[in-house]
Design an enzyme around this catalytic site. Structure first.
Site, PDB file in Angstrom:
ATOM      1  N   ARG A   1      -2.829 -17.619  -7.746  1.00 43.73           N
ATOM      2  CA  ARG A   1      -2.377 -16.462  -8.523  1.00 43.73           C
ATOM      3  C   ARG A   1      -2.558 -15.172  -7.721  1.00 43.73           C
ATOM      4  NH1 ARG A   1      -0.907 -18.276 -13.381  1.00 43.73           N
ATOM      5  NH2 ARG A   1      -1.906 -20.228 -14.012  1.00 43.73           N
ATOM      6  N   ASP A   2      -1.536 -14.310  -7.817  1.00 48.28           N
ATOM      7  CA  ASP A   2      -1.594 -13.020  -7.134  1.00 48.28           C
ATOM      8  C   ASP A   2      -2.737 -12.188  -7.733  1.00 48.28           C
ATOM      9  OD1 ASP A   2       0.762 -11.252  -5.411  1.00 48.28           O
ATOM     10  OD2 ASP A   2      -0.827 -10.143  -6.447  1.00 48.28           O
ATOM     11  N   ILE A   3      -3.464 -11.507  -6.862  1.00 44.59           N
ATOM     12  CA  ILE A   3      -4.617 -10.721  -7.302  1.00 44.59           C
ATOM     13  C   ILE A   3      -4.179  -9.490  -8.106  1.00 44.59           C
ATOM     14  CG2 ILE A   3      -4.849  -9.137  -5.315  1.00 44.59           C
ATOM     15  CD1 ILE A   3      -7.838  -9.979  -5.245  1.00 44.59           C
TER      16      ILE A   3
ATOM     17  N   ASN B   1       9.310 -11.556   0.980  1.00 44.92           N
ATOM     18  CA  ASN B   1       9.513 -10.354   1.772  1.00 44.92           C
ATOM     19  C   ASN B   1       9.359 -10.664   3.255  1.00 44.92           C
ATOM     20  OD1 ASN B   1       9.825  -8.607  -0.499  1.00 44.92           O
ATOM     21  ND2 ASN B   1       7.615  -8.692  -0.815  1.00 44.92           N
TER      22      ASN B   1
ATOM     23  N   GLU C   1       3.211  -7.038   2.945  1.00 43.95           N
ATOM     24  CA  GLU C   1       1.855  -6.559   3.224  1.00 43.95           C
ATOM     25  C   GLU C   1       1.009  -7.603   3.933  1.00 43.95           C
ATOM     26  OE1 GLU C   1       0.218  -5.453  -0.525  1.00 43.95           O
ATOM     27  OE2 GLU C   1       1.580  -3.746  -0.779  1.00 43.95           O
ATOM     28  N   VAL C   2       1.153  -8.844   3.527  1.00 46.71           N
ATOM     29  CA  VAL C   2       0.326  -9.912   4.096  1.00 46.71           C
ATOM     30  C   VAL C   2       1.208 -10.746   5.022  1.00 46.71           C
ATOM     31  CG1 VAL C   2      -1.120 -11.910   3.614  1.00 46.71           C
ATOM     32  CG2 VAL C   2      -1.143  -9.968   2.043  1.00 46.71           C
TER      33      VAL C   2
ATOM     34  N   HIS D   1       4.938 -16.078   2.336  1.00 51.51           N
ATOM     35  CA  HIS D   1       4.628 -16.489   0.964  1.00 51.51           C
ATOM     36  C   HIS D   1       5.815 -16.238   0.049  1.00 51.51           C
ATOM     37  CE1 HIS D   1       3.279 -12.341   1.669  1.00 51.51           C
ATOM     38  NE2 HIS D   1       3.686 -12.084   0.434  1.00 51.51           N
ATOM     39  N   MET D   2       5.998 -17.131  -0.888  1.00 54.50           N
ATOM     40  CA  MET D   2       7.010 -16.982  -1.933  1.00 54.50           C
ATOM     41  C   MET D   2       6.309 -16.481  -3.190  1.00 54.50           C
ATOM     42  SD  MET D   2      10.268 -17.557  -2.609  1.00 54.50           S
ATOM     43  CE  MET D   2      11.014 -19.002  -1.856  1.00 54.50           C
ATOM     44  N   HIS D   3       6.812 -15.376  -3.756  1.00 59.53           N
ATOM     45  CA  HIS D   3       6.324 -14.910  -5.053  1.00 59.53           C
ATOM     46  C   HIS D   3       7.102 -15.646  -6.141  1.00 59.53           C
ATOM     47  CE1 HIS D   3       4.376 -10.998  -3.676  1.00 59.53           C
ATOM     48  NE2 HIS D   3       5.163 -11.235  -2.651  1.00 59.53           N
TER      49      HIS D   3
HETATM   50  P1  5GP Z   1       3.825  -8.969   0.033  1.00 52.55           P
HETATM   51  O1  5GP Z   1       4.012  -7.512  -0.226  1.00 52.55           O
HETATM   52  O2  5GP Z   1       3.193  -9.221   1.394  1.00 52.55           O
HETATM   53  O3  5GP Z   1       5.076  -9.757  -0.187  1.00 52.55           O
HETATM   54  O4  5GP Z   1       2.836  -9.484  -1.086  1.00 52.55           O
HETATM   55  C1  5GP Z   1       1.484  -9.688  -0.861  1.00 52.55           C
HETATM   56  C2  5GP Z   1       0.879 -10.031  -2.207  1.00 52.55           C
HETATM   57  O5  5GP Z   1      -0.404 -10.559  -1.983  1.00 52.55           O
HETATM   58  C3  5GP Z   1       0.715  -8.824  -3.132  1.00 52.55           C
HETATM   59  O6  5GP Z   1       1.417  -9.079  -4.347  1.00 52.55           O
HETATM   60  C4  5GP Z   1      -0.804  -8.732  -3.344  1.00 52.55           C
HETATM   61  O7  5GP Z   1      -1.156  -8.379  -4.654  1.00 52.55           O
HETATM   62  C5  5GP Z   1      -1.269 -10.123  -2.979  1.00 52.55           C
HETATM   63  N1  5GP Z   1      -2.606 -10.179  -2.399  1.00 52.55           N
HETATM   64  C6  5GP Z   1      -3.090  -9.398  -1.402  1.00 52.55           C
HETATM   65  N2  5GP Z   1      -4.354  -9.764  -1.104  1.00 52.55           N
HETATM   66  C7  5GP Z   1      -4.662 -10.798  -1.911  1.00 52.55           C
HETATM   67  C8  5GP Z   1      -5.831 -11.609  -2.060  1.00 52.55           C
HETATM   68  O8  5GP Z   1      -6.849 -11.451  -1.398  1.00 52.55           O
HETATM   69  N3  5GP Z   1      -5.782 -12.595  -3.007  1.00 52.55           N
HETATM   70  C9  5GP Z   1      -4.665 -12.803  -3.771  1.00 52.55           C
HETATM   71  N4  5GP Z   1      -4.719 -13.791  -4.662  1.00 52.55           N
HETATM   72  N5  5GP Z   1      -3.549 -12.062  -3.649  1.00 52.55           N
HETATM   73  C10 5GP Z   1      -3.545 -11.071  -2.733  1.00 52.55           C
END
Ligand code: 5GP
Ligand code: ZN
Length: 116
Positions: free
Chosen positions: A31-33, A89, A97-98, A102-104
């Site tokens: 689950r997304d944080i 993304n 960001e990460v 990853h697929m949301h």
């Molecule tokens: P991006 O913008 O890279 O597509 O999405 C990164 C997602 O990772 C964001 O929705 C953010 O809330 C989530 N996220 C960032 N750090 C962590 C973490 O330590 N644990 C979890 N579960 N989600 C994270």
């Protein structure tokens, strides 16, 4: 293959906590944080692949697994019929960001989209 500086590699390895909802030999889902909807799950390759631009032919089977697990998780979350969005993304304009692909999976009423 893991990256010692990567937060999602650490979640996959169990080195830092994550609310893991699925794990198999190829992918992990947690689950997304910072959820933007009642269901907001990230499905990631267990292997460190930074983004879609670095995804190769050797990884094609991982993409198939991601989509099959998305379907399974949507059923588990009860959002198969009501609907969901899939977002992946890549690159700065997407606000990735990460840097671990990853697929949301985003579903449920009141989703805030676009994110960020
Ligand atoms: P991006 O913008 O890279 O597509 O999405 C990164 C997602 O990772 C964001 O929705 C953010 O809330 C989530 N996220 C960032 N750090 C962590 C973490 O330590 N644990 C979890 N579960 N989600 C994270
Ligand atoms: Zn990683």
């Amino acid at each position: 293959m893991t990256n010692p500086d990567c937060i999602f590699c650490k979640i996959v390895a169990g080195d830092i906590p994550g609310d893991i909802v699925h794990k198999d030999d190829l992918v992990t889902a947690f689950r997304d944080i910072n959820p933007v909807a009642p269901s907001h799950i990230l499905i990631v390759p267990n292997k460190h692949i930074p983004d879609n631009n670095t995804f190769t032919e050797q990884d094609e089977h991982i993409a198939g697994r991601i989509f099959r697990i998305v379907k399974l998780l949507a059923e588990q979350e009860g959002i198969s019929e009501s609907g969901y969005r899939l977002i992946m993304n890549t690159g700065p304009d997407s606000h990735q960001e990460v840097m671990h692909m990853h697929m949301h999976l985003i579903g449920g009423q009141g989703m805030k989209y676009p994110m960020g």
